[in-house]
Design a protein around this motif. Structure first.
Motif, PDB file in Angstrom:
ATOM      1  N   CYS A  18      99.089  32.895  29.695  1.00  0.00           N
ATOM      2  CA  CYS A  18      97.375  32.881  29.883  1.00  0.00           C
ATOM      3  C   CYS A  18      97.403  31.607  30.662  1.00  0.00           C
ATOM      4  CB  CYS A  18      96.602  33.659  29.015  1.00  0.00           C
ATOM      5  SG  CYS A  18      95.025  33.107  29.373  1.00  0.00           S
ATOM      6  N   CYS A  21      94.099  30.145  27.862  1.00  0.00           N
ATOM      7  CA  CYS A  21      94.581  29.371  26.674  1.00  0.00           C
ATOM      8  C   CYS A  21      96.509  29.895  26.782  1.00  0.00           C
ATOM      9  CB  CYS A  21      94.040  30.721  25.759  1.00  0.00           C
ATOM     10  SG  CYS A  21      94.690  32.184  25.682  1.00  0.00           S
ATOM     11  N   CYS A  38      94.537  35.574  30.652  1.00  0.00           N
ATOM     12  CA  CYS A  38      93.984  37.044  29.803  1.00  0.00           C
ATOM     13  C   CYS A  38      93.102  37.865  29.520  1.00  0.00           C
ATOM     14  CB  CYS A  38      94.560  36.248  28.096  1.00  0.00           C
ATOM     15  SG  CYS A  38      93.826  35.697  27.374  1.00  0.00           S
ATOM     16  N   CYS A  41      90.013  35.969  26.581  1.00  0.00           N
ATOM     17  CA  CYS A  41      89.685  35.257  27.450  1.00  0.00           C
ATOM     18  C   CYS A  41      88.657  35.419  28.537  1.00  0.00           C
ATOM     19  CB  CYS A  41      90.950  34.208  28.543  1.00  0.00           C
ATOM     20  SG  CYS A  41      91.815  33.013  27.110  1.00  0.00           S
ATOM     21  N   ARG A 319      88.976  28.389  23.723  1.00  0.00           N
ATOM     22  CA  ARG A 319      88.343  29.337  24.326  1.00  0.00           C
ATOM     23  C   ARG A 319      86.753  28.968  23.958  1.00  0.00           C
ATOM     24  NH1 ARG A 319      91.072  33.924  22.045  1.00  0.00           N
ATOM     25  NH2 ARG A 319      92.707  34.224  23.475  1.00  0.00           N
TER      26      ARG A 319
END
Ligand SMILES: [Zn+2]
Length: 388
Positions: A18, A21, A38, A41, A319
Motif C-alpha cells: 500500500c 501504510c 489499501c 487505509c 493510519r
C-alpha cells in the motif's frame, strides 16, 4: 499432505505494498484502489475524518439507545455478555458497559497456557464490576485440535479462535442474555470491508470467513478429519443464534477502535504491560495473556503471506498519525520476520508433545514459495521486501 516447497523457486512477482501504510498485496481479502491505497487505509480515513467521515458522537448515542433497550428487556440473569481475554481491548469493552446499571457477564476461554501477567490482567474484569466466568475446554480434545490446526492448516489457533467467538454466543442464547459485545470487526478494521453502516453485527457469514480460517468451520474440520461433530458443537456458530433475541454487536462500530485508546482505558483499571516488546513486534502491550501458541500462529502469517505482527501494528500507527511510513519501515525491518525463539518453540512442542523435527517440517511446508526465496548462503529472504 503437501511436500515441502524447499527445492522450488517460483517467485512470480514481488510483493506490492500500500502506498500509505505497509500492508502487502499478499494479505487475504485486501484490495487496493487506483492510487495503490489499501481498503483498510480508506476505511481509516473515514474513521478519522471530521467532515463526511463516521459521526462518532451519533454512533455513541446509538449505543446509548441500544443499552436502554437492553435494560428494558429485564433479562433473567445478565443484561450483557462480553467475551474477554484480559487484554486491553476486552477491558475497554467492559468499560463501555459500566455505569449503565447493567449486569455484565464476562466470559474467558482459557485453554491452559495463560501467563501469570495474563491472569493478573484478567482480574481487572471482576475488579471493574463485571462477573467473570472462566471456561476451560477439556485438554485432550483441545490439544488434539491445536495440533490438527498446526499441522493441517498452518493455524494452531484455528479452532481456539472459533471457540472464542462461538462459545459466548451459545452461552448468551441459552442464558437469554440480550446483548453480546464483541471487540473489533476485523473485516472492517483490517481489510476495509463493509461500508460505514455495515459491520455492526456478528453474523454467520462473518464467523465463517473471519472467525474460522477461510471457511474451515468446525463442521468442515469434523467431516474432513473424522471427528464426531457433536464433540465440536461448542466450537461452532450456534444454529439457533440468528433466530434468538440476543444481539451480537461489535464495539468498533460504536466507538473509534484504536489500540492506544484501548490501552489507556485498560491501564486505568490496572492493566499491566510487558517490560519489553513482545516477540515479532515493537509493542509491549500485545500477546500478553498467551505467548506460545499465539506466537506460532502469528509466525505462520509470516511464512504464508510475508508479513507479521509488526506490520499490523505499524499500519495502525501510520493510519492514526503516530509514526511516518519511513519510521514504520524501520520497525518492521527490525521485528517482523524474526524467527520464533527457542524457548517458545520448546514450550510449543512440549504442549503438543511433538518432536522438534516435526515442528520444523510443518513450518517448512507452509513457507510460501511465491513469496520466499532461498539465498545461495542458504538463508530465506523475501525479494522486494518493503520496497515501493
Ligand atoms: Zn494501506
Amino acid at each position: 499432505m503437501l511436500a515441502a516447497p524447499r527445492a522450488r523457486s517460483r517467485i512470480e512477482s514481488e510483493m506490492k505494498y500500500c502506498t500509505q501504510c505497509l500492508l502487502p498485496d499478499s494479505k487475504p481479502y485486501i484490495t487496493f484502489d487506483a492510487q495503490g491505497v489499501c481498503a483498510a487505509c480508506r476505511v481509516h480515513e473515514r474513521k478519522n475524518r471530521a467532515e463526511e467521515g463516521i459521526d462518532w458522537p451519533a454512533r455513541a448515542r446509538d449505543f446509548d439507545a441500544l443499552i436502554e433497550k437492553v435494560r428494558a428487556r429485564r433479562a433473567p440473569l445478565y443484561d450483557a455478555l462480553v467475551p474477554v481475554s484480559g487484554g486491553k481491548d476486552s477491558i475497554s469493552q467492559v468499560h463501555r458497559l459500566l455505569g449503565r446499571g447493567l449486569r455484565i457477564l464476562a466470559v474467558n476461554v482459557d485453554y491452559g497456557v495463560k501467563t501469570d501477567v495474563g491472569r493478573r490482567n484478567l482480574e481487572c474484569i471482576p475488579r471493574m464490576g463485571a462477573n467473570l466466568l472462566v471456561y476451560t475446554p477439556a485438554w485432550p480434545l483441545h490439544r488434539q485440535l491445536i495440533r490438527l490446526g498446526f499441522e493441517e492448516y498452518g493455524d494452531p489457533d484455528l479452532l481456539s479462535h472459533t471457540m472464542l467467538h462461538a462459545f459466548p454466543l451459545r452461552l448468551a442464547v441459552n442464558l437469554r442474555i440480550p446483548l453480546l459485545l464483541h471487540g473489533e470487526n476485523a473485516a472492517f478494521e483490517y481489510s476495509g470491508e463493509g461500508g460505514t453502516s455495515a459491520g455492526q453485527t456478528l453474523t454467520r457469514a462473518w464467523f465463517e470467513k473471519y472467525a474460522a480460517n477461510a471457511g474451515n468451520t468446525p463442521k468442515v474440520v469434523a467431516e474432513k478429519h473424522g471427528i464426531p461433530y457433536s464433540e465440536l458443537i461448542a466450537y461452532d456458530y450456534p444454529d439457533e443464534f440468528e433466530k434468538s433475541d440476543t444481539l451480537a454487536v461489535f464495539c468498533s462500530h460504536y466507538y473509534h477502535w484504536d489500540s492506544e485508546t484501548n490501552l489507556a482505558i485498560a491501564q486505568r483499571y490496572g492493566f499491566e504491560t510487558l517490560s519489553g516488546p513482545a516477540e515479532g513486534t515493537y509493542r509491549n502491550y500485545v500477546g500478553i495473556d498467551e505467548r506460545v501458541i499465539h506466537r506460532v500462529h502469528q509466525y505462520f502469517k509470516v511464512l504464508k503471506f510475508g508479513y507479521g505482527r509488526a506490520t499490523d501494528h505499524a499500519c495502525e500507527d501510520i493510519r492514526n498519525g503516530r509514526i511516518t511510513r519511513e519510521a514504520a519501515k524501520a520497525l518492521v525491518r527490525e521485528h517482523d520476520l524474526v524467527d520464533i525463539s527457542e524457548d517458545l518453540i520448546a514450550a510449543f512442542i512440549a504442549h503438543l508433545d511433538i518432536p522438534r523435527r516435526r515442528f520444523d517440517e510443518v513450518l517448512d511446508r507452509y513457507r510460501n514459495p511465491s513469496i520466499w526465496r532461498r539465498t545461495a548462503a542458504g538463508r530465506w529472504e523475501i525479494p522486494g521486501h518493503l520496497q515501493d
